[in-house]
Scaffold this active site. Sequence first.
Site, mmCIF file in Angstrom:
data_model
loop_
_atom_site.group_PDB
_atom_site.id
_atom_site.type_symbol
_atom_site.label_atom_id
_atom_site.label_comp_id
_atom_site.label_asym_id
_atom_site.label_seq_id
_atom_site.Cartn_x
_atom_site.Cartn_y
_atom_site.Cartn_z
ATOM 1 N N GLU A 71 0.824 -1.230 0.000
ATOM 2 C CA GLU A 71 0.000 0.000 0.000
ATOM 3 C C GLU A 71 0.849 1.268 0.000
ATOM 4 O O GLU A 71 1.199 1.789 1.057
ATOM 5 C CB GLU A 71 -0.952 0.011 1.208
ATOM 6 N N LYS A 104 -2.437 -1.979 -3.259
ATOM 7 C CA LYS A 104 -3.485 -1.108 -2.703
ATOM 8 C C LYS A 104 -3.052 0.340 -2.891
ATOM 9 O O LYS A 104 -2.436 0.937 -2.005
ATOM 10 C CB LYS A 104 -3.706 -1.432 -1.210
#
Length: 338
Positions: free
Chosen positions: A174, A216
């Site tokens: 992420e 992500k």
Amino acid sequence: MSIEKIAKQMVEKGKGILAADESTGTMEKRLKSVNVECTEKNRLNFRETLFSSSSMKTSISGVILFEETLKQTSNSGIPIPELIKKSGSIPGIKVDKGAKLLSGSDQEKVTEGLDGLRGRMEEYYKLGARFAKWRAVYSISSKHPSEQCIKSNAHALARYAAIVQEANMVPIVEPEVLMDGDHTIDKCYDITSRVLNECYKELEIHNVNLKGTVLKPNMVIHGSNCKQKAKTEEIAKKTLECLKKNMPKEVPGVAFLSGGQSEIEATKNLNEINKINDTSFNFTFSYGRALQQSALKTWAKSMTDIKKVQKVFDHRATMNGASTEAKWNEKLEQSFVA
Ligand code: 5MM
């Protein structure tokens, strides 16, 4: 199950990930905003309400937990990871220790948590987690993000991903380019490109199996204080372009963060991305605020009416599930009756 199969399941069409991994400090802010005291019991009660809702079976492929929640037992006596598995969803765990000041840089952050991670992963696996999450943050300003910030976060993300795969779990990678600021969508495009490019360079150096990972990222979008707000079509087009340019084909899919978008914006933008998706990547959600905001407000007012809270959460999860297949529209959105 192999990590490649788990990663595919995490981004399967029709479903997405619930990011319920707020650390205690973040949860304190969220609960304070609805005038609820941030106790362990309240954190569990709210989360358990979401994890026992019916949309867990139909629209949620996985749940990211904070360590405290992974170790909690629900009020019905079932350990939380078991409760999630009962719905056919996969329990996951946030393993980073937060974004801390990056020495030698001007107010930028680097995510910490690598020390002792190998040992912690063994414990998390035993507790039932099958994927992990690590979040790096990058701010945009005239001098940010620096080369130092981009490189050090990419290096840490790659080391984390390698350790997670060694424990037979899927790393969610992420890198979040923050929406804060008055930058344009084109600036966000450039920075997101640089950040992703560096992350995949490092993941390759660290021999991470990309088929067993999930990305992500942020969507490519204007800054929250930018006067020129980009339309849904432009956000979708530029996000897709940016990911096509920087994501290796082996990655099975993307689970976007919402990053401060409203609930409806996050659903609408994801739907548009899927409308124009001409790649083999699956595009889904891994939303925190954009899945929980309305449910949290309802819960704060009607804590004992679990069904009412679940109805609100189910609607949001179902709408986002529909957007992963480009099946969302305004009429469907308004079909909700409280
Ligand atoms: C749910 O919030 C997550 C945890 O944040 P902290 O470690 O700061 O408490 C966060 O990492 C989240 O998973 C992502 O930012 C996506 O959440 P949003 O709200 O941006 O969709």
